[in-house]
Design a protein around this motif. Structure first.
Motif, PDB file in Angstrom:
ATOM      1  N   MET A 170     115.149  92.948 -36.562  1.00 45.17           N
ATOM      2  CA  MET A 170     113.522  92.510 -37.797  1.00 45.17           C
ATOM      3  C   MET A 170     114.331  91.398 -38.189  1.00 45.17           C
ATOM      4  N   THR A 172     114.435  89.402 -41.769  1.00 45.24           N
ATOM      5  CA  THR A 172     113.069  89.228 -42.903  1.00 45.24           C
ATOM      6  C   THR A 172     113.475  87.947 -44.128  1.00 45.24           C
ATOM      7  N   ARG A 177     110.017  91.275 -46.666  1.00 47.69           N
ATOM      8  CA  ARG A 177     109.137  90.989 -45.577  1.00 47.69           C
ATOM      9  C   ARG A 177     109.294  91.113 -44.464  1.00 47.69           C
ATOM     10  N   ILE A 178     108.916  91.230 -43.188  1.00 48.22           N
ATOM     11  CA  ILE A 178     109.333  90.836 -41.695  1.00 48.22           C
ATOM     12  C   ILE A 178     108.409  90.049 -41.460  1.00 48.22           C
ATOM     13  N   THR A 179     109.620  88.915 -41.156  1.00 50.27           N
ATOM     14  CA  THR A 179     108.659  87.173 -40.623  1.00 50.27           C
ATOM     15  C   THR A 179     108.675  87.532 -39.294  1.00 50.27           C
ATOM     16  N   GLU A 180     108.949  88.058 -38.585  1.00 52.76           N
ATOM     17  CA  GLU A 180     109.667  87.878 -37.260  1.00 52.76           C
ATOM     18  C   GLU A 180     110.639  89.293 -36.706  1.00 52.76           C
ATOM     19  N   TYR A 230     101.030  92.401 -35.214  1.00 53.48           N
ATOM     20  CA  TYR A 230     100.245  92.476 -36.681  1.00 53.48           C
ATOM     21  C   TYR A 230     101.961  91.833 -37.226  1.00 53.48           C
ATOM     22  N   ILE A 231     102.600  91.022 -36.513  1.00 50.83           N
ATOM     23  CA  ILE A 231     103.417  90.403 -37.093  1.00 50.83           C
ATOM     24  C   ILE A 231     102.762  88.884 -36.982  1.00 50.83           C
ATOM     25  N   SER A 232     102.128  88.646 -35.906  1.00 51.51           N
ATOM     26  CA  SER A 232     101.183  87.103 -35.935  1.00 51.51           C
ATOM     27  C   SER A 232      99.847  87.570 -36.292  1.00 51.51           C
ATOM     28  N   LYS A 234      99.933  88.495 -39.174  1.00 51.28           N
ATOM     29  CA  LYS A 234      99.334  88.028 -41.004  1.00 51.28           C
ATOM     30  C   LYS A 234     100.095  89.696 -41.443  1.00 51.28           C
ATOM     31  N   VAL A 237     103.706  93.840 -43.302  1.00 49.92           N
ATOM     32  CA  VAL A 237     104.969  94.448 -42.171  1.00 49.92           C
ATOM     33  C   VAL A 237     105.986  94.231 -43.535  1.00 49.92           C
TER      34      VAL A 237
END
Length: 371
Positions: A170, A172, A177-180, A230-232, A234, A237
């Motif tokens: 992960m 962040t 916040r998880i960005t990728e 979820y990440i894509s 936005k 997360v």
């Protein structure tokens, strides 16, 4: 629809995996039923963590070789999960149209049990794996999830950067916040590894599960499909950092090492946080006149007439006179006959090592099955 008492958080425990990387140890039992540290089974850890964290409703999703696991869990009494409302529930694959189908992935397993979750009308759902060794207070993670107003929170642990490529990593920002999300990256950007422990806000997860089920290209897996969506998308997360002992024991090497960690003085931390198990009453272990025990974990019912060194011995293990075990994990009801020598090995339940046999390699772990 039948409705249970409303719960703030319901846990869904994924316990249906075969554990093929454990080879002979899981030929006849599911991976969460594998013995650990003499007197536990792997599933004891998440079940105990749930109860200690104040989560009293646990759906246990079984599939591969469920008989032993189902019998072991029973009504959940050993973990104080035999409740009138909630408690432990065994959830096997089923179909409302009578066709029947296996769970096709971790997300599909929860999708097939949406009705079970809906019965408790929870705000949050905790997703757990049944094959990790650790102590964790999930209520602290849930409080973090609420504070961040997260849609999904993923527990992470720092691993050596050179090992990060073995995990889901992960990335962040400063707020966690998880960005990728990178699945086993060749060149990892961070060392925050997913522990396979997730808290979802239920209404949104329910929507994502429905959408995922209709996607033909999906593998219906949390790590491969739901989390990237979820990440894509936005969504909010976040990563929740855990700094205690945690071990994914999905391989022979990691299972052996985790047992050896217990011998080296490693503790799982958190005093007063009991890991509960369903145990069968046996007499105390016995060491004969010429028996020798050095740095071992011995469970009730062991009989040692030979030498046991740096090993974990489960209940009912017998080491006969002149036999020797060293750096071994020996599961229940194994017998090491007179004069046998076993080193750096894991013996599955009920294994018998014949007289004078010598087993073990200096640079690898030998696995011996009862069959």
């Amino acid at each position: 629809m039948f409705s249970e008492t409303k719960k703030d958080c319901v846990a869904m425990l994924l316990a249906g995996g075969r554990g093929s990387r454990l080879f002979a140890l899981t030929d006849n039992i599911a991976k969460p039923a594998v013995t650990f540290a003499g007197k536990y089974r792997l599933i004891d850890f998440p079940l105990s963590n749930c109860v200690n964290s104040g989560i009293d409703t646990v759906g246990i999703l079984t599939q591969y070789q469920p008989l032993l696991l189902n019998n072991y869990i029973g009504k959940g009494q050993a973990w104080d999960l035999d409740r009138i409302s909630g408690g432990a529930a065994i959830l096997s694959p089923y179909s409302t149209d009578g066709g029947g189908t296996w769970y096709s992935g971790s997300a599909n397993a929860v999708f097939q049990n949406i009705t079970y979750v809906d019965n408790f009308d929870p705000e949050y759902v905790l997703i757990l794996s049944g094959d990790h060794v650790y102590k964790m207070d999930y209520s602290k993670m849930l409080a973090f999830h609420k504070d961040k107003e997260a849609d999904l929170t993923i527990a992470v642990i720092r691993v050596p950067l050179e090992e990060a490529g073995q995990f889901g990593i992960m990335n962040t920002d400063e707020s966690l916040r998880i960005t990728e999300f990178e699945e086993k990256p060749k060149q990892p950007k961070s060392n925050l590894a997913s522990m396979g422990i997730y808290i979802f806000s239920w209404k949104k997860l329910r929507m994502y599960l429905m959408r995922d089920e209709e996607t033909e290209s999906s593998e219906h897996d949390f790590g491969k499909d739901i989390i990237p969506s979820y990440i894509s998308g936005k969504e909010n997360v976040f990563a929740y950092k855990f700094d205690g002992y945690w071990k994914d024991v999905g391989t022979i090497g990691s299972l052996w090492q985790a047992n050896m960690d217990m011998l080296s003085g490693m503790t799982l931390g958190m005093p007063g946080w009991q890991i509960m198990s369903r145990t069968v009453g046996r007499p105390p272990h016995y060491v004969g006149e010429h028996g020798k025990v050095v740095n071992c974990l011995l469970t009730e019912g062991c009989e040692i007439y030979g030498h046991a060194l740096n090993s974990v011995l489960s209940s009912g293990v017998i080491i006969e006179s002149g036999a020797e075990v060293d750096r071994c994990v020996i599961m229940a009801n194994c017998v090491i006959k007179r004069g046998a020598k076993v080193k750096r090995a894991i013996l599955s339940e009920g294994t018998i090592i014949g007289e004078g046999i010598e087993l073990g390699e200096p640079d690898e772990i030998t696995v011996v099955s009862a069959e």
